[in-house]
Structures are given as structure tokens and as C-alpha cells.
Write an enzyme that holds these catalytic residues in place. Structure first.
Site, PDB file in Angstrom:
ATOM      1  N   GLU A  82       0.635  -1.174   0.030  1.00  0.00           N
ATOM      2  CA  GLU A  82       0.085   0.095  -0.041  1.00  0.00           C
ATOM      3  C   GLU A  82       0.744   1.171  -0.103  1.00  0.00           C
ATOM      4  OE1 GLU A  82      -4.072  -1.544   2.205  1.00  0.00           O
ATOM      5  OE2 GLU A  82      -2.433  -1.091   3.326  1.00  0.00           O
ATOM      6  N   CYS A  95       3.593   8.564   0.532  1.00  0.00           N
ATOM      7  CA  CYS A  95       4.255   7.671   1.711  1.00  0.00           C
ATOM      8  C   CYS A  95       4.334   6.438   0.924  1.00  0.00           C
ATOM      9  CB  CYS A  95       3.191   7.813   2.708  1.00  0.00           C
ATOM     10  SG  CYS A  95       3.900   6.612   4.249  1.00  0.00           S
ATOM     11  N   CYS A 102       6.488  -6.662   7.416  1.00  0.00           N
ATOM     12  CA  CYS A 102       7.476  -6.042   8.164  1.00  0.00           C
ATOM     13  C   CYS A 102       7.940  -6.987   9.403  1.00  0.00           C
ATOM     14  CB  CYS A 102       7.346  -4.851   8.716  1.00  0.00           C
ATOM     15  SG  CYS A 102       8.821  -3.908   9.848  1.00  0.00           S
ATOM     16  N   CYS A 106       6.822  -4.057  15.932  1.00  0.00           N
ATOM     17  CA  CYS A 106       6.368  -3.181  16.663  1.00  0.00           C
ATOM     18  C   CYS A 106       5.030  -3.204  17.238  1.00  0.00           C
ATOM     19  CB  CYS A 106       6.462  -1.730  16.170  1.00  0.00           C
ATOM     20  SG  CYS A 106       8.041  -1.471  15.558  1.00  0.00           S
ATOM     21  N   CYS A 109       1.834  -1.350  15.834  1.00  0.00           N
ATOM     22  CA  CYS A 109       1.839  -1.157  14.328  1.00  0.00           C
ATOM     23  C   CYS A 109       1.175  -2.140  13.649  1.00  0.00           C
ATOM     24  CB  CYS A 109       3.237  -1.266  13.754  1.00  0.00           C
ATOM     25  SG  CYS A 109       3.261  -1.235  11.848  1.00  0.00           S
ATOM     26  N   GLY A 147       7.015  -1.532   6.117  1.00  0.00           N
ATOM     27  CA  GLY A 147       8.424  -1.847   6.127  1.00  0.00           C
ATOM     28  C   GLY A 147       9.521  -0.833   6.771  1.00  0.00           C
ATOM     29  N   GLU A 148      10.463  -1.477   7.308  1.00  0.00           N
ATOM     30  CA  GLU A 148      11.775  -0.852   7.905  1.00  0.00           C
ATOM     31  C   GLU A 148      12.674  -0.689   6.593  1.00  0.00           C
ATOM     32  OE1 GLU A 148      12.933   0.918  10.452  1.00  0.00           O
ATOM     33  OE2 GLU A 148      14.901   1.018   9.202  1.00  0.00           O
ATOM     34  N   SER A 179      12.361   7.164   7.108  1.00  0.00           N
ATOM     35  CA  SER A 179      12.290   7.214   8.528  1.00  0.00           C
ATOM     36  C   SER A 179      12.727   5.720   8.992  1.00  0.00           C
ATOM     37  CB  SER A 179      10.833   7.088   8.619  1.00  0.00           C
ATOM     38  OG  SER A 179      10.317   6.826   9.898  1.00  0.00           O
ATOM     39  N   LEU A 202      11.108   7.240  17.975  1.00  0.00           N
ATOM     40  CA  LEU A 202      11.537   7.084  19.122  1.00  0.00           C
ATOM     41  C   LEU A 202      10.596   6.446  20.129  1.00  0.00           C
ATOM     42  CD1 LEU A 202      13.334  10.386  20.523  1.00  0.00           C
ATOM     43  CD2 LEU A 202      12.412   8.562  22.021  1.00  0.00           C
ATOM     44  N   HIS A 203       9.332   7.244  20.269  1.00  0.00           N
ATOM     45  CA  HIS A 203       8.024   6.804  21.044  1.00  0.00           C
ATOM     46  C   HIS A 203       8.204   6.628  22.781  1.00  0.00           C
ATOM     47  CE1 HIS A 203       6.796   6.168  17.043  1.00  0.00           C
ATOM     48  NE2 HIS A 203       7.229   5.161  16.683  1.00  0.00           N
ATOM     49  N   HIS A 277      -3.235   5.600  16.375  1.00  0.00           N
ATOM     50  CA  HIS A 277      -4.359   5.258  15.930  1.00  0.00           C
ATOM     51  C   HIS A 277      -4.792   3.639  16.397  1.00  0.00           C
ATOM     52  CE1 HIS A 277      -2.450   8.155  12.973  1.00  0.00           C
ATOM     53  NE2 HIS A 277      -3.642   8.603  13.161  1.00  0.00           N
ATOM     54  N   CYS A 320      -0.859   6.730   9.943  1.00  0.00           N
ATOM     55  CA  CYS A 320       0.289   6.217  10.355  1.00  0.00           C
ATOM     56  C   CYS A 320       0.303   4.921  11.093  1.00  0.00           C
ATOM     57  CB  CYS A 320       0.967   7.257  11.226  1.00  0.00           C
ATOM     58  SG  CYS A 320       2.751   7.216  11.286  1.00  0.00           S
TER      59      CYS A 320
HETATM   60  S1  SF4 Z   1       6.250  -0.834   9.653  1.00  0.00           S
HETATM   61 FE1  SF4 Z   1       7.702   0.459  10.902  1.00  0.00          FE
HETATM   62  S2  SF4 Z   1       6.456   0.777  12.929  1.00  0.00           S
HETATM   63 FE2  SF4 Z   1       5.520  -1.103  11.691  1.00  0.00          FE
HETATM   64  S3  SF4 Z   1       6.773  -2.956  12.650  1.00  0.00           S
HETATM   65 FE3  SF4 Z   1       7.910  -2.367  10.843  1.00  0.00          FE
HETATM   66  S4  SF4 Z   1       9.469  -0.970  11.731  1.00  0.00           S
HETATM   67 FE4  SF4 Z   1       7.919  -1.143  13.331  1.00  0.00          FE
END
Ligand code: SF4
Length: 332
Positions: A82, A95, A102, A106, A109, A147-148, A179, A202-203, A277, A320
Site C-alpha cells: 500500500e 508515503c 515487516c 512493533c 503497528c 516496512g523498515e 524514517s 523514538l516513542h 491510531h 500512520c
Molecule cells: S512498519 Fe515500522 S512501525 Fe511497523 S513494525 Fe515495521 S518498523 Fe515497526
């Protein structure tokens, strides 16, 4: 570019063919290799034998009440990703996703719940920008989708090179932000090879709390991530920002404010506060507007430039942390 030069050499074509090809690919609107008319017939035949040319269209688009769009793209490996397009008064930000799903896990997410289902190529990353309805109007790009990015470092760097090089789309790197959750080796490589802005998720500034939210904290503690950033010369134009998702009653206390001020002291940066969210299946809660504003004000009082990022596209799950194509993969 070096990859293309290698290929041209391998095919026994003249060296200047690489530059001709990039001109056709990135500067002109063509839809087939046969339209590369200044290449010899032999060169075009050789390229046609080896490559498929062209963009991959989206298979679905959803439009939010606030104008945000969410595009669905098929990938080469028959999965789906997406892409969000966020319109504002004077800009259109895309974006992009860098992976299918991923593996970083996290807690907050939705993409994490999908698990990891594959890497995207540089072409698939760029396709997300060039195949949407707003392709000709994009002003900014953020690598904040599924994804990272630094877990797919080579393809992400390659895509950035194509977007920003003179021989590519010649876009200013100051209009691009990548990011990361703080994968240090990938981050350092990115800082060295590319001029785009960096955003770090950071969070929470507290070790154990962050570990519960983001397993990456075990391998790359935020303290070390920030130390690396502090020792990097960002110059005057390159920006470093920190993303901070606010969860009610979890990371919104005055102790968090003080610890953030200590962690980031001496660093020229900004914090973007994001309202959480709600994601199905997590115990985490969204804060109210008053808490968001108060937390922002307290950080600003400590001298940390902090802004609240407006939530966009929540009704279509484009906001997000809400991107996921799990069901599509299952059924697809
Ligand atoms: S997409 Fe970003 S926030 Fe979601 S699990 Fe992967 S690294 Fe973490």
C-alpha cells in the site's frame, strides 16, 4: 548508474548507451524499449530480450474524507503493498512502502501483524511514486509506509539515487524523508550515501518501555542511536526529526518530557507528535487532544521544537501505522 554501466558492458554495447538509457527512462515519457530511438536496433533487441519495461498500475484506490488516498499495488512476487498520497494546500506527499509487511514487530503497528513477506526492488519503490494519479504533481516523498527501509538498505539507497541524481529524476533530497526505527549500520550507510532527511521513531526515551513497544531496542538502544546522530554533521539544510506516537497513560508523563530533554540535549532536531491510531488487538489507547497539546507545550518549554502531526486518512486505514495487506495476500 554503475549497475547500468556494468550491464551495458556485459551486453557489449558502447559505454555512452548507459546515459542514453537513463535519459529515456527518467527524463522522457516512453512506454517501450522500442521507443528508445537513438539506440541501435541491436541494442534495443538485446534489452528487450532481458527486460520488461514500464510501470505497474495500481489495482485499487481508496479516497479518505480528508482527501488522502490509499493505493494498492501488486508486487513482482504476487503480493500486495500500500502507498498513501497525502494532499495539503501547497504540497502532495507520497508515503511509500519499502517492504511487503515487516519483521520488526512493533507493538503498535498494524503492518507488524502481517509479518514479513518480502523485499521490494528499487523499481517497485519508485513505481509507487510514478504510477499514481498524482505522479506529475508529487512534491515530497516519505519512506514511512510498510516496512523498515534500512532492513532493505541496498534497494532503498538505489531508489534514492534514481530519484535524486542528475541522470535520474533530479529531485531535491530535501524533499525526501526516510524514517527508521534506528537500525544503526543501515542508518550510518544512508547518512553517508544520501542527502535526504532522516526521521527516527523514538516513542519513549526509557529503555525497558521502548523494548516492550519496539523489540529493535534490544539490538540498537535509542541512547546509542542518538549518540551516533549527535556525532554526525548534518550541515545546515539536512533535517533530523524524531517521531513520537503518544499513547494514553503510557508515554505522556512529565518524566517522559524530562528524559526526552536529557536524551536530545544539544541536538538540533524536531519532535513530531503523532496521535496513536488504535490497531485491532493491542491494549494501547489514543490520547485526547488536550493531552497531546500539553505534552507538546511541555517539550517546547524544554527547548525541543515539537509539533503535532495531523492525522490523515484514518477512515481508510491509510494513517500512520495502519497499512496492511495481510488479507489480500491470504486471498490473492
Ligand atoms: S512498519 Fe515500522 S512501525 Fe511497523 S513494525 Fe515495521 S518498523 Fe515497526
Amino acid at each position: 548508474m554503475s549497475e547500468l554501466q556494468g550491464l551495458v558492458k556485459e551486453l557489449g554495447l558502447p559505454k555512452f548507451t548507459a546515459k542514453q538509457i537513463t535519459d529515456w527512462l527518467y527524463k522522457k515519457q516512453i512506454s517501450s524499449i522500442d521507443e528508445m530511438t537513438n539506440l541501435s536496433k541491436n541494442a534495443r533487441d538485446l534489452l528487450n530480450e532481458r527486460f520488461e519495461f514500464g510501470l505497474t498500475g495500481y489495482t485499487r484506490v481508496q479516497v479518505s474524507l480528508d482527501g488522502t488516498k490509499k493505493y494498492l499495488f501488486p508486487t513482482i512476487q504476487n503480493k500486495f503493498i500500500e502507498t498513501a498520497m497525502i494532499p495539503e494546500r501547497d504540497r502532495k506527499t507520497v508515503c511509500v512502502s519499502s517492504q511487503v509487511g515487516c519483521k520488526m514487530g512493533c507493538l503498535f503497528c498494524f503492518t507488524a501483524k502481517q509479518g514479513f513477506q518480502g523485499q521490494l526492488s528499487a523499481g517497485e519503490i519508485i513505481n509507487q511514486i510514478k504510477s499514481i494519479e498524482e505522479a506529475g504533481e508529487v512534491t515530497n516523498i516519505v519512506y514511512m509506509g510498510m516496512g523498515e527501509p534500512f532492513d532493505n538498505l541496498d534497494e532503498v539507497i538505489k531508489s534514492l539515487e534514481i530519484l535524486t541524481s542528475d541522470w535520474g529524476f533530479a529531485m531535491s533530497p530535501r524533499r525526501i524523508t526516510v524514517s527508521t526505527i534506528g537500525i544503526i549500520p543501515g542508518m550510518l550507510s544512508f547518512l553517508e550515501k544520501c542527502e535526504a532527511h532522516l526521521a527516527v521513531s523514538l516513542h519513549t526515551p526509557f529503555q525497558e518501555e521502548r523494548q516492550r513497544l519496539m523489540p529493535v531496542q534490544v539490538a540498537y538502544p535509542i541512547e546509542e542511536v542518538v549518540q551516533e546522530i549527535k556525532s554526525w554533521d548534518f550541515g545546515r539544510q539536512r533535517r533530523i526529526s524524531f517521531e513520537y506516537i503518544l499513547f494514553e497513560g503510557l508515554n505522556d508523563s512529565k518524566e517522559h518530557v524530562s528524559e526526552l530533554a536529557r536524551l536530545l540535549s544539544g541536538l538540533k532536531c524536531r519532535i513530531n507528535l503523532i496521535r496513536f491510531h488504535p490497531v485491532p488487538g493491542t491494549p494501547l489507547k489514543s490520547p485526547d487532544e488536550k493531552t497531546m497539546q500539553h505534552f507538546k507545550d511541555e517539550l517546547n518549554k524544554k527547548g525541543i521544537l515539537t509539533t503535532v502531526r495531523a492525522s490523515r486518512g484514518e477512515d481508510i486505514y491509510a494513517a500512520c501505522g495502519l497499512l496492511s495487506t495481510k488479507e489480500l495476500v491470504k486471498n490473492g
